[in-house]
Design an enzyme around this catalytic site. Structure first.
Site, PDB file in Angstrom:
ATOM      1  N   LEU A  27     -34.595   5.437  29.756  1.00 54.89           N
ATOM      2  CA  LEU A  27     -36.024   5.437  30.073  1.00 54.89           C
ATOM      3  C   LEU A  27     -36.861   4.726  29.023  1.00 54.89           C
ATOM      4  O   LEU A  27     -37.900   4.152  29.329  1.00 54.89           O
ATOM      5  CB  LEU A  27     -36.543   6.880  30.214  1.00 54.89           C
ATOM      6  CG  LEU A  27     -35.802   7.813  31.185  1.00 54.89           C
ATOM      7  CD1 LEU A  27     -36.606   9.090  31.381  1.00 54.89           C
ATOM      8  CD2 LEU A  27     -35.521   7.150  32.514  1.00 54.89           C
ATOM      9  N   ASN A  28     -36.436   4.842  27.765  1.00 59.07           N
ATOM     10  CA  ASN A  28     -37.201   4.221  26.678  1.00 59.07           C
ATOM     11  C   ASN A  28     -36.197   3.744  25.636  1.00 59.07           C
ATOM     12  O   ASN A  28     -35.627   4.548  24.903  1.00 59.07           O
ATOM     13  CB  ASN A  28     -38.176   5.250  26.084  1.00 59.07           C
ATOM     14  CG  ASN A  28     -38.982   4.691  24.911  1.00 59.07           C
ATOM     15  OD1 ASN A  28     -38.517   3.828  24.164  1.00 59.07           O
ATOM     16  ND2 ASN A  28     -40.188   5.198  24.734  1.00 59.07           N
ATOM     17  N   PHE A  69     -31.715  20.717  16.531  1.00 61.42           N
ATOM     18  CA  PHE A  69     -30.264  20.526  16.619  1.00 61.42           C
ATOM     19  C   PHE A  69     -29.529  21.777  17.094  1.00 61.42           C
ATOM     20  O   PHE A  69     -28.351  21.969  16.793  1.00 61.42           O
ATOM     21  CB  PHE A  69     -29.694  20.034  15.279  1.00 61.42           C
ATOM     22  CG  PHE A  69     -30.527  18.980  14.607  1.00 61.42           C
ATOM     23  CD1 PHE A  69     -30.865  17.824  15.293  1.00 61.42           C
ATOM     24  CD2 PHE A  69     -31.012  19.148  13.316  1.00 61.42           C
ATOM     25  CE1 PHE A  69     -31.655  16.842  14.702  1.00 61.42           C
ATOM     26  CE2 PHE A  69     -31.803  18.179  12.725  1.00 61.42           C
ATOM     27  CZ  PHE A  69     -32.126  17.024  13.408  1.00 61.42           C
ATOM     28  N   GLN A  81     -32.247   8.270  19.149  1.00 63.20           N
ATOM     29  CA  GLN A  81     -31.455   9.464  19.446  1.00 63.20           C
ATOM     30  C   GLN A  81     -29.970   9.198  19.235  1.00 63.20           C
ATOM     31  O   GLN A  81     -29.263   9.993  18.623  1.00 63.20           O
ATOM     32  CB  GLN A  81     -31.683   9.891  20.906  1.00 63.20           C
ATOM     33  CG  GLN A  81     -33.012  10.546  21.166  1.00 63.20           C
ATOM     34  CD  GLN A  81     -33.111  11.868  20.466  1.00 63.20           C
ATOM     35  OE1 GLN A  81     -33.611  11.949  19.347  1.00 63.20           O
ATOM     36  NE2 GLN A  81     -32.614  12.913  21.075  1.00 63.20           N
ATOM     37  N   LYS A 115     -36.406   2.414  22.835  1.00 62.87           N
ATOM     38  CA  LYS A 115     -36.690   2.679  21.419  1.00 62.87           C
ATOM     39  C   LYS A 115     -36.313   4.111  21.042  1.00 62.87           C
ATOM     40  O   LYS A 115     -35.569   4.342  20.090  1.00 62.87           O
ATOM     41  CB  LYS A 115     -38.172   2.431  21.135  1.00 62.87           C
ATOM     42  CG  LYS A 115     -38.525   2.483  19.656  1.00 62.87           C
ATOM     43  CD  LYS A 115     -40.009   2.235  19.456  1.00 62.87           C
ATOM     44  CE  LYS A 115     -40.222   1.139  18.419  1.00 62.87           C
ATOM     45  NZ  LYS A 115     -41.636   0.749  18.336  1.00 62.87           N
ATOM     46  N   THR A 116     -36.830   5.085  21.816  1.00 64.89           N
ATOM     47  CA  THR A 116     -36.494   6.476  21.487  1.00 64.89           C
ATOM     48  C   THR A 116     -35.013   6.741  21.745  1.00 64.89           C
ATOM     49  O   THR A 116     -34.379   7.514  21.026  1.00 64.89           O
ATOM     50  CB  THR A 116     -37.370   7.461  22.292  1.00 64.89           C
ATOM     51  OG1 THR A 116     -37.273   7.148  23.678  1.00 64.89           O
ATOM     52  CG2 THR A 116     -38.822   7.393  21.863  1.00 64.89           C
ATOM     53  N   GLY A 132     -29.181  12.903  29.908  1.00 72.14           N
ATOM     54  CA  GLY A 132     -29.659  13.299  28.588  1.00 72.14           C
ATOM     55  C   GLY A 132     -28.912  12.523  27.516  1.00 72.14           C
ATOM     56  O   GLY A 132     -27.735  12.200  27.678  1.00 72.14           O
ATOM     57  N   GLY A 142     -39.033  15.619  18.019  1.00 70.65           N
ATOM     58  CA  GLY A 142     -38.890  14.285  17.466  1.00 70.65           C
ATOM     59  C   GLY A 142     -38.044  13.378  18.330  1.00 70.65           C
ATOM     60  O   GLY A 142     -37.749  12.246  17.957  1.00 70.65           O
ATOM     61  N   GLU A 167     -27.443  14.495  22.536  1.00 72.20           N
ATOM     62  CA  GLU A 167     -26.299  14.977  21.788  1.00 72.20           C
ATOM     63  C   GLU A 167     -25.069  14.076  21.814  1.00 72.20           C
ATOM     64  O   GLU A 167     -24.206  14.168  20.954  1.00 72.20           O
ATOM     65  CB  GLU A 167     -25.940  16.389  22.280  1.00 72.20           C
ATOM     66  CG  GLU A 167     -27.004  17.376  21.828  1.00 72.20           C
ATOM     67  CD  GLU A 167     -26.922  18.727  22.506  1.00 72.20           C
ATOM     68  OE1 GLU A 167     -26.339  19.629  21.921  1.00 72.20           O
ATOM     69  OE2 GLU A 167     -27.463  18.868  23.615  1.00 72.20           O
TER      70      GLU A 167
HETATM   71 MO1  MOS Z   1     -28.566  21.310  21.251  1.00 76.39          MO
HETATM   72  S1  MOS Z   1     -27.099  21.959  19.934  1.00 76.39           S
HETATM   73  O1  MOS Z   1     -28.165  22.174  22.694  1.00 76.39           O
HETATM   74  O2  MOS Z   1     -30.030  21.654  20.487  1.00 76.39           O
END
Ligand code: MOS
Length: 752
Positions: A643-644, A257, A651, A646-647, A714, A483, A717
Site C-alpha cells: 500500500l505504501n 513488538f 517495516q 516507503k512505510t 500484513g 510507528g 513481522e
Molecule cells: Mo506482534 S509480536 O503480534 O506485536
C-alpha cells in the site's frame, strides 16, 4: 461497491485503480514526533501528578515472610506504599490469547497475597511526589522471603515437557501420510539435528509507562499499548467498572513488538491512583521491563528431513519444546512454518512446553515463525549441502501446490517468484558452493539464503467515517500507531475509497472511545482496519443516497449504481452525480456519518493464507576472532499488494535488523539457580547498532492476494523471519561451521 459477503472482491474498484495508495507517502505523524510535539503516555502532565516505582522479588518461588515498609513510608515525598496487604482485592486476569475482550499474557492475580511466582515479581509499589523519591523509598523496604524449590532450568527439565492444549487454536501435533520416523530411517539422505534459541526481549525504545487518572468512578489511562480494547476491558472488569467508564488513550507508542500490552505495572499504577486519590504515573525502568514484561520463550527444536537423491522429501519432522509458564497460554508457535513450507510424503510436527517458575513469555516479533524458520531453514540448508543441490533449487523441488497439512488451496503464493527475482538482484549465482573457499585477508566470505513466512490474519473490528459539510472526511478507528505507518496508510486508503485528496482526510485513532478494532498484533491491523473501512464506506454510501433525496441526480439509485470520485458520488454510467458538499447542503446536514463492522474473515477458512519471502545475505567471518559481520542483505517478499512502499520498506528493513540481532547477539540470560534475569539492561542485552547493520535492500512481488482486502498482506513481522537461518547458512558457506545454537557468538566460532 463490493460484494456484501466479503471485503475482498474483484469488483472492489480499489483492487485495480489506486491514487494515494501505492504512493510512498511519508508518515503523517512524523513531523510531530521529530519536533518533539507528540506527547507519549508517560509525558502527559496532570495537576497533582504523583509518581510510582516498583520493588521486585529476588526469589523465584515462595512467600514474602516479612515486609516492613515503615522506613519507606517515612521517607521524603512518599505518599503511600502499596503491598498485598492494602492492594484492592481483585480476581485473576483473563488469558489474553483465550479471551478476545481482555486479558494479559499472565493470568496471575496482581499483588493479592504473599505468594511469589517469579524472580522479579512486583511485591510493593511506592507512590511519591517525584520519581526519584519513589525509587529511593523502594530501597528502604525490608523483605524476608520463605523460598521454595523452583523450576528454573529449562534444559534440565526438558524430559517433563508436555503438549499444550492447542497452539493458538491449532492442534499441538499434526501428522500427514504414514510413519514419518520410519520414512526418515529409510531415506537415502538424512538430516537430523537439534537447534536452540534463547529468550528474546522486545527492547522497544520507549519504556512501558502510563499515567492514570480517576475522576469519581471514571478512569482515564494514558498508556503505551498495542491493545486498547483489551486494556480497557480488563481494567473495567478488575476494578468493577462498567466498560464505558474506562477510557484508554494511546496516540503514540514508541515501539511494541508484541510487548506493549497489559502487565502488572498497568494494574498497579491504576490501583495506586485509586488508593491515593492522585493521578499517578508509573514508568518501568529498563530493568523493570526485563523483570516484569514477558519475552520470547526459549526453545529446543528438532528438525529431521529424509530425502531422495533428487531432494524430494520422504519425511519432514519438526518437533521440540518451549520454555513457558503455567500461568499463560502462549506456546510460541515455532511449528507453524513447517506446516506450510514443504511438500513431503510423511510429516510429523509437534510442540511441547516446559512450565517454569519465571517471568512469563509472550508474543515477541513474529512469535514462533522467527525461531521456527531458524531451525527449519537451517536444516533445509544442511540437506542441500548433503545432496550437493543449490539451496534455492532444492526449495523449488519441494514447493507444495496446496497447503501441506490440510490440502486447502493457497489464496496467493508466489514464493518461487520472490526467490527468482531475489536471487537475480542479489547475485546468488556468484555463491561459491564449497564452504570456506572465499577469502579476503583475515575474513572468510559466505552467502546464505532462507525462506521467510508469516500468516495472514484478519480480525473483527469496526470503523466510522464522518463526512463534513466542507467535503472533508474523518475516519475513526480505535487503532494503534507504533510507528508502522498505520494511520498514514489508512488515510491513503480512505482518501482513495472516498475519492478525496489526501489532505481532505484525517484518521483518528489511539482512543478506546472510538469504534473498537483489533490489537496491533499478528501483523493483522492493516487488513482488519481495511476490511472495516470498506464496510463503513458501504454504509456511508447508503446514507448519502438516502440524504440526497428526490431532487438529486442520484435519486432512486442503489449503491451498486454509483461510485465515489472527485469529492462526490457519481453515476457509474457517467450521467451525472453530486459532490458530498452538495448532498450535505441540500439535506441541511453539518455531517453525515456511518459506522460498520468488517464481515467475518471467511477467507481464512477457505484458504491457506500466508506471506512469504526469500532472505539473502552475505557475511564475513574473521579467521582470528570468529567475529561474524553481515556485509549486505536483500529481502525479496511476496506480501500481496504493497500500500505504501516507503512505510513498507521501513517495516521490512526493521524486521531484518531485528533478525540480525536475533542471529548474532540477542539473548536473555537466566541464572538457572535463581531464575533471575542476569542481563536486565540494554548494555548487556545486545540489539544491533548502526555499525552492525549493512545496506539492506528490500523488494516485493506486489502481486495482490485476491482474497484479501485491497489485495494486501500484513508486513509488520515477516521481515524478521528467515533471517537467523540465512545468517547461519551464510556462516556455514563462509567457514564450513554449522552453528545450531543462537546467537552465533564468537565463542561458538572458535575452537573445537
Ligand atoms: Mo506482534 S509480536 O503480534 O506485536
Amino acid at each position: 461497491m463490493t460484494d456484501a459477503a466479503t471485503v475482498a472482491s474483484a469488483r472492489d474498484p480499489l483492487m485495480g485503480k489506486w491514487g494515494a495508495l501505492g504512493q510512498p507517502v511519508s508518515r503523517l505523524d512524523g513531523p510531530l514526533k521529530v519536533a518533539g510535539a507528540a506527547r507519549f503516555a508517560a509525558e502527559v502532565t496532570l495537576p497533582g501528578l504523583a509518581q510510582a516505582a516498583l520493588l521486585y522479588s529476588t526469589i523465584a518461588k515462595g512467600r514474602v515472610a516479612r515486609l516492613d515498609v515503615t522506613a519507606a513510608q517515612q521517607a521524603p515525598g512518599v505518599i503511600a506504599v502499596l503491598t498485598h496487604r492494602n492492594m484492592p482485592r481483585m480476581g485473576r486476569l483473563p488469558r489474553l490469547v483465550v479471551d478476545p475482550d481482555g486479558g494479559a499474557f499472565s493470568d496471575l492475580p496482581v499483588l493479592q497475597d504473599e505468594r511469589v511466582h517469579w524472580n522479579g515479581q512486583p511485591i510493593a509499589v511506592v507512590v511519591a511526589e517525584t520519581a526519584e523519591q519513589a525509587e529511593h523509598a523502594t530501597t528502604l523496604i525490608a523483605v524476608d522471603y520463605a523460598p521454595e524449590p523452583a523450576a528454573t532450568d529449562f534444559e534440565a527439565l526438558l524430559d517433563t515437557a508436555q503438549p499444550p492444549p492447542s497452539i493458538l487454536g491449532r492442534p499441538a501435533e499434526v501428522r500427514v501420510g504414514g510413519d514419518a520416523e520410519a520414512a526418515l530411517a529409510s531415506a537415502p539422505v538424512r538430516v537430523d539435528a537439534i537447534y536452540r534459541t534463547p529468550r528474546h526481549a522486545h527492547s522497544a525504545i520507549e519504556l512501558h509507562g502510563l499515567t492514570a487518572l480517576w475522576e469519581g468512578d471514571r478512569l482515564t489511562v494514558h498508556d503505551s499499548t498495542q491493545m486498547l480494547a483489551q486494556t480497557k476491558g480488563t481494567l473495567a472488569s478488575l476494578f468493577g467498572l462498567p466498560r464505558e467508564n474506562v477510557r484508554v488513550l494511546s496516540p503514540y507508542v514508541g515501539g511494541g513488538f508484541g510487548g506493549k500490552g497489559l502487565w502488572n505495572h498497568t494494574i498497579l499504577c491504576v490501583a495506586a491512583a485509586r488508593l491515593t486519590g492522585r493521578p499517578v504515573r508509573l514508568v518501568l525502568s529498563r530493568e523493570g521491563v526485563f523483570r516484569t514484561v514477558g519475552a520470547r520463550a526459549a526453545s529446543v527444536q528438532r528438525v529431521a528431513l529424509g530425502a531422495r537423491q533428487d531432494g524430494t522429501l520422504q519425511a519432514l519432522i519438526h518437533t521440540g519444546a518451549t520454555a513457558v509458564v503455567s500461568h499463560n497460554a502462549f506456546p510460541e508457535q515455532f511449528s507453524f512454518p513447517a506446516r506450510v513450507f514443504y511438500a513431503a510424503d510423511n510429516i510429523l510436527i509437534g510442540q511441547t512446553k516446559v512450565d517454569l517458575d519465571m517471568v512469563t513469555n509472550c508474543a515477541v516479533r513474529a512469535p514462533g515463525e522467527s525461531i521456527g524458520t531458524f531451525a527449519l531453514e537451517s536444516a533445509v540448508d544442511e540437506l542441500a549441502a548433503e545432496l550437493s543441490i543449490d539451496p534455492v533449487e532444492l526449495r523449488r523441488r519441494i514447493e507444495p501446490r496446496v497447503d501441506p497439512i490440510d490440502g486447502r488451496p493457497f489464496s496467493s503464493r508466489n514464493l518461487l517468484e520472490a526467490y527468482r527475482r531475489g536471487a537475480e538482484a542479489f547475485g546468488w549465482s556468484r555463491r561459491e558452493p564449497v564452504p570456506g573457499r572465499r577469502k579476503d585477508g583475515e575474513w572468510r566470505l559466505g552467502m546464505g539464503v532462507a525462506t521467510a513466512t508469516y500468516p495472514f490474519y484478519r480480525r473483527p473490528g469496526a470503523a466510522r467515517i464522518r463526512l463534513h459539510a466542507d467535503g472533508a472526511a474523518q475516519v475513526e478507528v480505535a487503532a494503534h500507531e507504533m510507528g508502522m505507518g498505520t494511520a498514514t496508510v489508512q488515510t491513503q486508503h480512505a482518501a482513495d475509497r472516498l475519492g478525496l485528496p489526501l489532505d481532505k482526510v484525517t484518521f483518528a485513532y489511539g482512543d478506546s472511545d472510538l469504534p473498537v478494532s483489533t490489537v496491533a498484533g499478528g501483523s493483522s491491523q492493516t487488513a482488519s482496519i481495511a476490511g472495516a473501512i470498506i464496510a463503513a464506506h458501504r454504509a456511508l454510501v447508503d446514507e448519502l443516497l438516502r440524504a440526497a433525496g428526490n431532487d438529486s441526480p442520484l435519486s432512486g439509485l442503489t449503491a451498486d449504481q454509483v461510485e465515489c470520485r472527485d469529492g462526490g458520488l457519481w453515476r457509474r454510467d457517467g450521467s451525472g452525480g453530486e459532490t458530498y458538499q452538495a448532498i450535505l447542503k441540500r439535506a441541511g446536514r453539518d455531517e453525515l456519518s456511518a459506522e460498520a463492522e468488517a464481515p467475518a474473515a471467511k477467507e481464512l477458512q477457505d484458504f491457506s493464507m500466508h506471506s512469504y519471502g526469500a532472505q539473502f545475505c552475505e557475511v564475513r567471518v574473521s579467521d582470528i576472532t570468529g567475529e561474524v559481520r553481515v556485509n549486505r542483505w536483500l529481502g525479496s517478499f511476496d506480501v500481496g499488494r504493497v500500500l505504501n512502499p516507503k512505510t513498507a520498506s521501513s517495516q521490512l528493513r526493521g524486521g531484518i535488523i531485528m533478525g540480525i540481532g536475533m542471529a548474532l547477539s540477542e539473548e536473555v540470560l537466566f541464572d538457572p539457580r535463581s531464575g533471575r534475569v542476569m542481563n536486565a539492561s540494554l548494555a548487556e542485552y545486545h540489539v544491533p547498532v548502526h555499525l552492525d547493520v549493512p545496506p539492506i535492500e528490500v523488494m516485493w512481488t506486489d502481486i495482490p492476494d485476491p482474497e484479501a482486502p485491497l489485495g494486501l498482506h500484513g508486513i509488520g513481522e515477516i521481515g524478521i523471519t528467515g533471517c537467523a537461518a540465512a545468517i547461519a547458512n551464510a556462516v556455514y558457506n563462509a567457514t564450513g561451521r554449522r552453528v545450531r545454537d543462537l546467537p552465533i557468538t564468537l565463542d561458538k566460532m572458535i575452537g573445537g
